[in-house]
Design a protein around this motif. Structure first.
Motif, PDB file in Angstrom:
ATOM      1  N   LEU A 350      39.324  19.816 -10.085  1.00 29.39           N
ATOM      2  CA  LEU A 350      39.858  18.546 -10.559  1.00 29.39           C
ATOM      3  C   LEU A 350      38.813  17.685 -11.263  1.00 29.39           C
ATOM      4  O   LEU A 350      39.170  16.654 -11.842  1.00 29.39           O
ATOM      5  CB  LEU A 350      40.466  17.760  -9.394  1.00 29.39           C
ATOM      6  CG  LEU A 350      41.723  18.370  -8.778  1.00 29.39           C
ATOM      7  CD1 LEU A 350      42.159  17.579  -7.556  1.00 29.39           C
ATOM      8  CD2 LEU A 350      42.855  18.427  -9.808  1.00 29.39           C
ATOM      9  N   CYS A 351      37.560  18.070 -11.221  1.00 23.04           N
ATOM     10  CA  CYS A 351      36.523  17.315 -11.926  1.00 23.04           C
ATOM     11  C   CYS A 351      36.532  17.708 -13.404  1.00 23.04           C
ATOM     12  O   CYS A 351      36.735  18.876 -13.767  1.00 23.04           O
ATOM     13  CB  CYS A 351      35.153  17.592 -11.320  1.00 23.04           C
ATOM     14  SG  CYS A 351      34.910  16.852  -9.685  1.00 23.04           S
ATOM     15  N   ASP A 352      36.297  16.734 -14.278  1.00 19.62           N
ATOM     16  CA  ASP A 352      36.218  17.015 -15.713  1.00 19.62           C
ATOM     17  C   ASP A 352      34.941  17.757 -16.068  1.00 19.62           C
ATOM     18  O   ASP A 352      34.943  18.589 -16.995  1.00 19.62           O
ATOM     19  CB  ASP A 352      36.301  15.703 -16.499  1.00 19.62           C
ATOM     20  CG  ASP A 352      37.624  14.982 -16.252  1.00 19.62           C
ATOM     21  OD1 ASP A 352      38.689  15.614 -16.402  1.00 19.62           O
ATOM     22  OD2 ASP A 352      37.585  13.789 -15.874  1.00 19.62           O
ATOM     23  N   ARG A 353      33.888  17.474 -15.331  1.00 19.76           N
ATOM     24  CA  ARG A 353      32.608  18.149 -15.573  1.00 19.76           C
ATOM     25  C   ARG A 353      31.855  18.288 -14.261  1.00 19.76           C
ATOM     26  O   ARG A 353      32.013  17.476 -13.335  1.00 19.76           O
ATOM     27  CB  ARG A 353      31.745  17.353 -16.565  1.00 19.76           C
ATOM     28  CG  ARG A 353      32.053  17.622 -18.025  1.00 19.76           C
ATOM     29  CD  ARG A 353      31.035  16.909 -18.902  1.00 19.76           C
ATOM     30  NE  ARG A 353      31.201  17.238 -20.306  1.00 19.76           N
ATOM     31  CZ  ARG A 353      30.453  16.772 -21.293  1.00 19.76           C
ATOM     32  NH1 ARG A 353      29.458  15.930 -21.008  1.00 19.76           N
ATOM     33  NH2 ARG A 353      30.668  17.114 -22.547  1.00 19.76           N
ATOM     34  N   LEU A 354      31.005  19.314 -14.230  1.00 27.60           N
ATOM     35  CA  LEU A 354      30.065  19.510 -13.128  1.00 27.60           C
ATOM     36  C   LEU A 354      28.665  19.333 -13.689  1.00 27.60           C
ATOM     37  O   LEU A 354      28.290  20.006 -14.664  1.00 27.60           O
ATOM     38  CB  LEU A 354      30.219  20.889 -12.486  1.00 27.60           C
ATOM     39  CG  LEU A 354      31.545  21.159 -11.763  1.00 27.60           C
ATOM     40  CD1 LEU A 354      31.569  22.590 -11.235  1.00 27.60           C
ATOM     41  CD2 LEU A 354      31.757  20.175 -10.630  1.00 27.60           C
ATOM     42  N   ALA A 355      27.899  18.457 -13.081  1.00 25.92           N
ATOM     43  CA  ALA A 355      26.571  18.138 -13.589  1.00 25.92           C
ATOM     44  C   ALA A 355      25.571  18.179 -12.445  1.00 25.92           C
ATOM     45  O   ALA A 355      25.928  18.094 -11.267  1.00 25.92           O
ATOM     46  CB  ALA A 355      26.566  16.774 -14.274  1.00 25.92           C
ATOM     47  N   ARG A 356      24.332  18.307 -12.807  1.00 27.75           N
ATOM     48  CA  ARG A 356      23.235  18.365 -11.839  1.00 27.75           C
ATOM     49  C   ARG A 356      22.236  17.258 -12.135  1.00 27.75           C
ATOM     50  O   ARG A 356      22.167  16.746 -13.258  1.00 27.75           O
ATOM     51  CB  ARG A 356      22.527  19.722 -11.904  1.00 27.75           C
ATOM     52  CG  ARG A 356      21.762  19.941 -13.199  1.00 27.75           C
ATOM     53  CD  ARG A 356      21.085  21.293 -13.271  1.00 27.75           C
ATOM     54  NE  ARG A 356      20.277  21.432 -14.475  1.00 27.75           N
ATOM     55  CZ  ARG A 356      20.735  21.813 -15.656  1.00 27.75           C
ATOM     56  NH1 ARG A 356      22.031  22.101 -15.800  1.00 27.75           N
ATOM     57  NH2 ARG A 356      19.925  21.913 -16.697  1.00 27.75           N
ATOM     58  N   LEU A 357      21.479  16.909 -11.122  1.00 21.91           N
ATOM     59  CA  LEU A 357      20.385  15.960 -11.282  1.00 21.91           C
ATOM     60  C   LEU A 357      19.140  16.712 -11.733  1.00 21.91           C
ATOM     61  O   LEU A 357      18.751  17.718 -11.122  1.00 21.91           O
ATOM     62  CB  LEU A 357      20.114  15.219  -9.976  1.00 21.91           C
ATOM     63  CG  LEU A 357      21.201  14.256  -9.498  1.00 21.91           C
ATOM     64  CD1 LEU A 357      20.844  13.729  -8.113  1.00 21.91           C
ATOM     65  CD2 LEU A 357      21.387  13.107 -10.475  1.00 21.91           C
ATOM     66  N   THR A 358      18.530  16.249 -12.781  1.00 20.67           N
ATOM     67  CA  THR A 358      17.329  16.904 -13.299  1.00 20.67           C
ATOM     68  C   THR A 358      16.139  16.475 -12.456  1.00 20.67           C
ATOM     69  O   THR A 358      15.752  15.291 -12.443  1.00 20.67           O
ATOM     70  CB  THR A 358      17.109  16.529 -14.770  1.00 20.67           C
ATOM     71  OG1 THR A 358      18.265  16.891 -15.531  1.00 20.67           O
ATOM     72  CG2 THR A 358      15.897  17.251 -15.319  1.00 20.67           C
ATOM     73  N   LEU A 359      15.546  17.449 -11.749  1.00 23.72           N
ATOM     74  CA  LEU A 359      14.409  17.181 -10.874  1.00 23.72           C
ATOM     75  C   LEU A 359      13.218  17.994 -11.368  1.00 23.72           C
ATOM     76  O   LEU A 359      13.285  19.230 -11.429  1.00 23.72           O
ATOM     77  CB  LEU A 359      14.744  17.560  -9.422  1.00 23.72           C
ATOM     78  CG  LEU A 359      15.963  16.847  -8.823  1.00 23.72           C
ATOM     79  CD1 LEU A 359      16.245  17.383  -7.432  1.00 23.72           C
ATOM     80  CD2 LEU A 359      15.747  15.348  -8.778  1.00 23.72           C
TER      81      LEU A 359
END
Length: 389
Positions: A350-359
């Motif tokens: 159901l999410c429009d996008r999956l994103a990550r935190l840049t570490l």
């Protein structure tokens, strides 16, 4: 069972050697060879018979007779000298029959009630000791500060001050020490006429020894529930929690959401902490500053939020793109999953996008409250730049 040789046992170890023989599964009669070893003979249904042997290993037909009242030091002890430990005991088969018929070991062994063997036979029949009672800390936390149906105790200077300033919060009692009252007045709480004076020890008994109350406690009613329909048209930033159950993490997330001016935090009715003093203390007053919306189903809430024009971004450490690249709309809804499990499959869909935190460092996973704070900061910064442009 072969003969055991070259084992020297002191006379004090006769009981330790003889006692385990009565618990062997195969019923046999042990013959003690002085201080040399053990040798089995045929079994008797009545129990065990101990016969002394000479040091050469030959079994005499009868035990040596005593010529005088004094006992030979080199002769092995007879059965009578071994004490009540070597008394005849029932075999395991007879013992099972005795248990099925309701007889105790003492009645089968024939020992008197006060004998040592009778006491040893009844030791296994005793019940195990009860679990140790909880310490005073647990008992204090379960005392009068126990949360009832719709009321709870809040504690801490900032938590109590925010609750007193919230018009939606119904206040029942206020307990404060002299020092805590002065600190509350310094934060702008001047209407403290109904405060009840107390001491730190009384608050410890009320809230528990492990509670950092800072000298103040406030009994209140739970906040009235908020719904998604109450979100105004000017709402631009939402945060959704997918089964985050730790009250400390949820409280820290509420604190970060209030600091980043989020419009609401959305949790599920199940698999989420209730409104308690622990959660309110971790939020440090944010529980009364930001709406906490409880929904019965997170998937339906995501669908409703999407229909309202929010762009739904799910945080995932293995997401295909960074969060900065996924922020491209003026109404954002960030979805954070629980530690370990992450987002559920239906939530991902159901999410429009999956994103990550840049570490940039070696560690690529963060605590859920820290990850939520960084995501909220990035989203708020993006919305600020979008407004300027």
């Amino acid at each position: 069972m072969e003969r055991v040789r070259r084992i020297e046992l002191p006379s004090s170890a006769w009981k330790a050697v003889a006692l385990p023989l009565s618990y062997t599964r195969r019923p046999f009669v042990a013959m003690v060879v002085g201080e040399v070893g053990l040798e089995p003979t045929k079994a008797f249904a009545s129990g065990f018979t101990v016969r002394p042997l000479c040091r050469s290993g030959h079994s005499p037909s009868a035990p040596p007779s005593r010529t005088s009242g004094r006992r030979n030091k080199n002769a092995p002890p007879d059965r009578a000298s071994l004490g009540p430990v070597m008394a005849t005991r029932p075999t395991p088969v007879n013992e099972q029959k005795a248990r099925s018929s309701g007889l105790s070991r003492r009645s089968l062994s024939g020992e008197p009630a006060g004998s040592i063997s009778g006491q040893m036979a009844n030791m296994s029949d005793r019940r195990p000791p009860r679990r140790r009672q909880r310490d005073s800390r647990d008992q204090a936390s379960r005392s009068s500060a126990k949360r009832q149906a719709d009321r709870l105790w809040l504690y801490g200077i900032h938590t109590v001050s925010a609750a007193l300033a919230n018009p939606r919060r119904a206040v029942l009692r206020l307990l404060a020490t002299d020092n805590a009252r002065q600190r509350l007045e310094g934060l702008g709480q001047n209407s403290l006429a109904s405060v009840e004076p107390t001491t730190p020890k009384e608050l410890d008994r009320l809230l528990g020894l492990d509670v950092v109350h800072q000298g103040v406690a406030l009994e209140v009613k739970s906040l009235p529930p908020s719904t998604l329909d109450q979100l105004g048209a000017d709402a631009r930033l939402l945060l959704l929690l997918d089964q985050v159950t730790d009250p400390h993490n949820v409280g820290a997330i509420l604190r970060s959401a209030a600091a980043m001016a989020a419009d609401a935090v959305i949790v599920t009715a199940r698999h989420s902490p209730a409104e308690t003093g622990t959660l309110a203390k971790a939020a440090s007053g944010a529980l009364d500053l930001i709406p906490l919306i409880v929904v019965p189903n997170l998937a339906r809430a995501l669908e409703q939020i999407g229909e309202a024009g929010f762009y739904r971004i799910g945080l995932d450490s293995s997401g295909p793109e960074s969060l900065e690249d996924a922020l491209g709309h003026d109404r954002l809804a960030l979805v954070v999953g629980a530690e370990g499990k992450g987002l559920r499959q239906r939530t991902r869909q159901l999410c429009d996008r999956l994103a990550r935190l840049t570490l940039p460092g070696e560690v690529h996973s963060l605590n859920v409250s820290v990850a939520a704070a960084l995501a909220l900061y990035s989203a708020r910064r993006h919305l600020a730049l979008h407004t300027r442009s």
